[in-house]
Design a protein around this motif. Structure first.
Motif, mmCIF file in Angstrom:
data_model
loop_
_atom_site.group_PDB
_atom_site.id
_atom_site.type_symbol
_atom_site.label_atom_id
_atom_site.label_comp_id
_atom_site.label_asym_id
_atom_site.label_seq_id
_atom_site.Cartn_x
_atom_site.Cartn_y
_atom_site.Cartn_z
ATOM 1 N N ILE A 52 10.529 1.564 21.004
ATOM 2 C CA ILE A 52 10.243 0.842 22.245
ATOM 3 C C ILE A 52 10.617 -0.619 22.008
ATOM 4 C CG2 ILE A 52 8.534 0.170 23.961
ATOM 5 C CD1 ILE A 52 6.861 2.505 23.213
ATOM 6 N N GLY A 53 11.590 -1.101 22.750
ATOM 7 C CA GLY A 53 12.031 -2.477 22.535
ATOM 8 C C GLY A 53 12.596 -2.619 21.138
ATOM 9 N N ASN A 54 11.994 -3.478 20.345
ATOM 10 C CA ASN A 54 12.454 -3.683 18.971
ATOM 11 C C ASN A 54 11.483 -3.079 17.942
ATOM 12 O OD1 ASN A 54 10.329 -5.387 19.353
ATOM 13 N ND2 ASN A 54 11.360 -7.252 18.686
ATOM 14 N N THR B 52 9.788 -0.218 31.068
ATOM 15 C CA THR B 52 10.556 -1.307 31.683
ATOM 16 C C THR B 52 9.836 -2.634 31.509
ATOM 17 O OG1 THR B 52 11.477 0.217 33.329
ATOM 18 C CG2 THR B 52 11.575 -2.132 33.839
ATOM 19 N N PHE B 53 8.514 -2.627 31.671
ATOM 20 C CA PHE B 53 7.737 -3.855 31.479
ATOM 21 C C PHE B 53 7.850 -4.340 30.035
ATOM 22 C CE2 PHE B 53 3.747 -5.688 29.932
ATOM 23 C CZ PHE B 53 3.655 -6.815 30.739
ATOM 24 N N ILE B 54 7.741 -3.430 29.076
ATOM 25 C CA ILE B 54 7.773 -3.811 27.659
ATOM 26 C C ILE B 54 9.143 -4.372 27.275
ATOM 27 C CG2 ILE B 54 7.668 -2.906 25.302
ATOM 28 C CD1 ILE B 54 5.577 -0.888 26.347
ATOM 29 N N THR B 55 10.212 -3.734 27.752
ATOM 30 C CA THR B 55 11.553 -4.103 27.301
ATOM 31 C C THR B 55 12.148 -5.264 28.086
ATOM 32 O OG1 THR B 55 12.476 -2.374 28.749
ATOM 33 C CG2 THR B 55 12.046 -1.794 26.455
ATOM 34 N N ARG B 56 11.787 -5.404 29.363
ATOM 35 C CA ARG B 56 12.443 -6.422 30.193
ATOM 36 C C ARG B 56 11.539 -7.607 30.541
ATOM 37 N NH1 ARG B 56 15.776 -2.764 34.685
ATOM 38 N NH2 ARG B 56 16.924 -1.469 33.187
ATOM 39 N N THR B 57 10.309 -7.321 30.899
ATOM 40 C CA THR B 57 9.424 -8.382 31.391
ATOM 41 C C THR B 57 8.631 -9.042 30.282
ATOM 42 O OG1 THR B 57 9.201 -7.088 33.443
ATOM 43 C CG2 THR B 57 7.658 -8.907 33.111
ATOM 44 N N ASP C 214 0.492 -5.189 22.596
ATOM 45 C CA ASP C 214 0.295 -4.117 21.620
ATOM 46 C C ASP C 214 -0.473 -2.950 22.231
ATOM 47 O OD1 ASP C 214 1.632 -5.567 19.715
ATOM 48 O OD2 ASP C 214 -0.170 -6.376 18.771
ATOM 49 N N GLU C 215 -1.443 -3.270 23.081
ATOM 50 C CA GLU C 215 -2.219 -2.201 23.715
ATOM 51 C C GLU C 215 -1.359 -1.403 24.692
ATOM 52 O OE1 GLU C 215 -6.637 -1.614 25.744
ATOM 53 O OE2 GLU C 215 -6.004 -3.575 24.990
ATOM 54 N N VAL C 216 -0.469 -2.098 25.409
ATOM 55 C CA VAL C 216 0.448 -1.396 26.321
ATOM 56 C C VAL C 216 1.375 -0.488 25.509
ATOM 57 C CG1 VAL C 216 2.313 -1.674 27.990
ATOM 58 C CG2 VAL C 216 0.364 -3.225 28.059
ATOM 59 N N LYS C 217 1.878 -0.998 24.397
ATOM 60 C CA LYS C 217 2.745 -0.171 23.549
ATOM 61 C C LYS C 217 1.987 1.040 23.022
ATOM 62 C CE LYS C 217 5.946 -3.749 21.894
ATOM 63 N NZ LYS C 217 6.456 -4.463 20.699
ATOM 64 N N ASN C 218 0.740 0.841 22.658
ATOM 65 C CA ASN C 218 -0.061 1.963 22.158
ATOM 66 C C ASN C 218 -0.239 3.041 23.216
ATOM 67 O OD1 ASN C 218 -0.408 0.944 19.577
ATOM 68 N ND2 ASN C 218 -2.281 -0.168 20.100
ATOM 69 N N VAL C 219 -0.358 2.612 24.485
ATOM 70 C CA VAL C 219 -0.468 3.583 25.579
ATOM 71 C C VAL C 219 0.802 4.441 25.641
ATOM 72 C CG1 VAL C 219 -0.555 3.834 28.086
ATOM 73 C CG2 VAL C 219 -2.082 2.229 26.956
ATOM 74 N N VAL C 220 1.968 3.778 25.532
ATOM 75 C CA VAL C 220 3.241 4.509 25.578
ATOM 76 C C VAL C 220 3.391 5.396 24.348
ATOM 77 C CG1 VAL C 220 5.751 4.280 25.696
ATOM 78 C CG2 VAL C 220 4.304 2.676 26.946
#
Length: 407
Positions: free
Chosen positions: A286-288, A227-232, A248-254
């Motif tokens: 994730i997102g785009n 939700t944070f990645i896609t909306r915030t 990028d680090e948050v995306k890597n966690v997901v």
């Protein structure tokens, strides 16, 4: 008494004695203090009415003990009000009723309210010998605006001193009052503002409060991270509050969490399906951003498993069809035998010969069909062994990848 370390003691000029069961009013001191009439609005006391008060200052060197005081005006009794203790140079308001000639409205205009994220960073914790992020910390800046609209409805009286006592919102660790205009007194979380309001006039006053607080998103809470990645994140990235590196680090966690989930399914080999393998090949979105998480080697292994299981299913389907054919042949042979038996006393050798010929043809067909079934069953056993080996290889590859991620 608050502010004093000893009891308050008053010395009177003329000592007095009282006999048993007697009472008397004893004058202790006749002191003059500074005071002025004011109107005070405090929404904690009344949301709609302003209080009539006497604002007094202890301009003497004496300490005033707490109790109650009588408020008189030109000899007329107005009120009996509580009195707080006063040290020299202290001040306080003595209320003696409400004023009905002043209307006060308190609102919270939406255009002045602000709640924005001003910082994003990781909370790093040591795990063993390595520093690893545990949660994402979001710092928020909140502005709360309170608008006071005060109108003097009197046609004759001017209000020289009108006080607005404003208490800050205690939530989010406590707001800080930022408005200093017309402020005559202020302590932590509270301010008093003074105004003069002519007859039939109205004033509008805005009080601004600010607070800074933090919220956290655990890196194990994947739904909140997505939700944070896609909306915030897009808005924060545009306003340069969030750096591309942190995102990028948050995306890597997901991505890593999703990869571990996929690897767990591969280890439980019964969960490898054609639909899942297709989605793994297409990548995780994730997102785009879409990313293929599995290495090509492991994708080839699971693809081989799906293909072998497809061949096994096809072989099982053929075996079932052949078994159904055998059942139908058995039924037809039973019919032919019954017909032959019923014609034992009938001299029609050509029809009996035909029935016998049909039986012979069907027997030959049964032999061929059983041979095909045996061949298919043998093929199935080989396929099962291959699938078992490929699944074992896939499980080993998945376990190795999980171990490398945890290292």
């Amino acid at each position: 008494m608050a502010g004093l370390s000893e009891p308050v003691v008053y010395n009177i000029d003329v000592p007095m004695s009282l006999k048993k069961k007697e009472s008397a009013i004893i004058p202790i001191a006749n002191l003059t203090v500074t005071g002025v009439k004011v109107l005070q609005y405090d929404p904690k006391a009344s949301e709609v009415n302003a209080a009539k008060c006497i604002h007094i200052w202890n301009s003497t060197t004496s300490v005033f003990a707490p109790g109650t005081v009588c408020v008189l005006e030109e000899g007329r009794f107005l009120a009996l009000s509580p009195f707080s203790p006063m040290l020299p140079n202290d001040d306080q308001l003595i209320p003696y009723g409400f004023d009905s000639s002043v209307s006060v409205f308190r609102t919270f205009p939406s255009e002045f309210q602000v709640n924005k994220t001003v910082g994003v960073q990781f909370n790093i914790q040591k795990q063993g010998t390595k520093d690893k992020p545990k949660e994402l910390i979001l710092t928020h800046h909140v502005v709360k605006a309170t608008q006071y609209v005060v109108k003097n409805n009197s046609t004759l009286r001017n209000i020289d001193k009108f006080y607005i006592d404003h208490t800050a919102d205690p939530s989010l660790g406590g707001f800080v009052i930022k408005t200093t205009e017309n402020c005559i007194k202020s302590v932590t979380g509270w301010s008093r503002y003074q105004f003069s309001i002519p007859a039939q006039k109205e004033i509008t006053f805005l009080v601004i409060e600010e607070a800074t607080h933090s919220t956290s998103v655990l890196l194990s809470a994947l739904t909140s991270l997505i939700t944070f990645i896609t909306r915030t994140a897009p808005t924060l990235l545009e306003s340069k509050v969030l750096s591309q590196g942190v995102l990028d680090e948050v995306k890597n966690v997901v991505f890593q969490a999703e990869l571990v989930s996929i690897l767990r399914k591969i280890q439980q080999s019964d969960q490898i399906t054609d639909r899942l393998v297709k989605s793994w090949k297409e990548g995780y979105l994730i997102g785009n951003e879409k990313k293929v998480l599995l290495p090509q080697k492991l994708l080839d292994v699971v693809s081989q498993i799906v293909e072998l299981e497809r061949k096994m299913s096809e072989a099982s389907y053929k075996v079932n069809n052949h078994n159904e054919y055998i059942k139908k042949v058995f039924l037809n042979q039973d019919r032919l035998r019954e017909n032959i038996k019923s014609m034992e006393k009938v001299h029609n050798s050509s029809l009996v010969d035909r029935y016998l010929k049909d039986l012979s043809v069907e027997e030959d067909s049964l032999i061929r069909t059983r041979a095909v079934i045996d061949q298919l069953e043998e093929e199935k056993l080989k396929l099962q062994e291959e699938v078992k080996n490929w699944k074992h290889l896939a499980s080993l590859e998945a376990a190795a990848l999980i171990a490398s991620l945890d290292a």
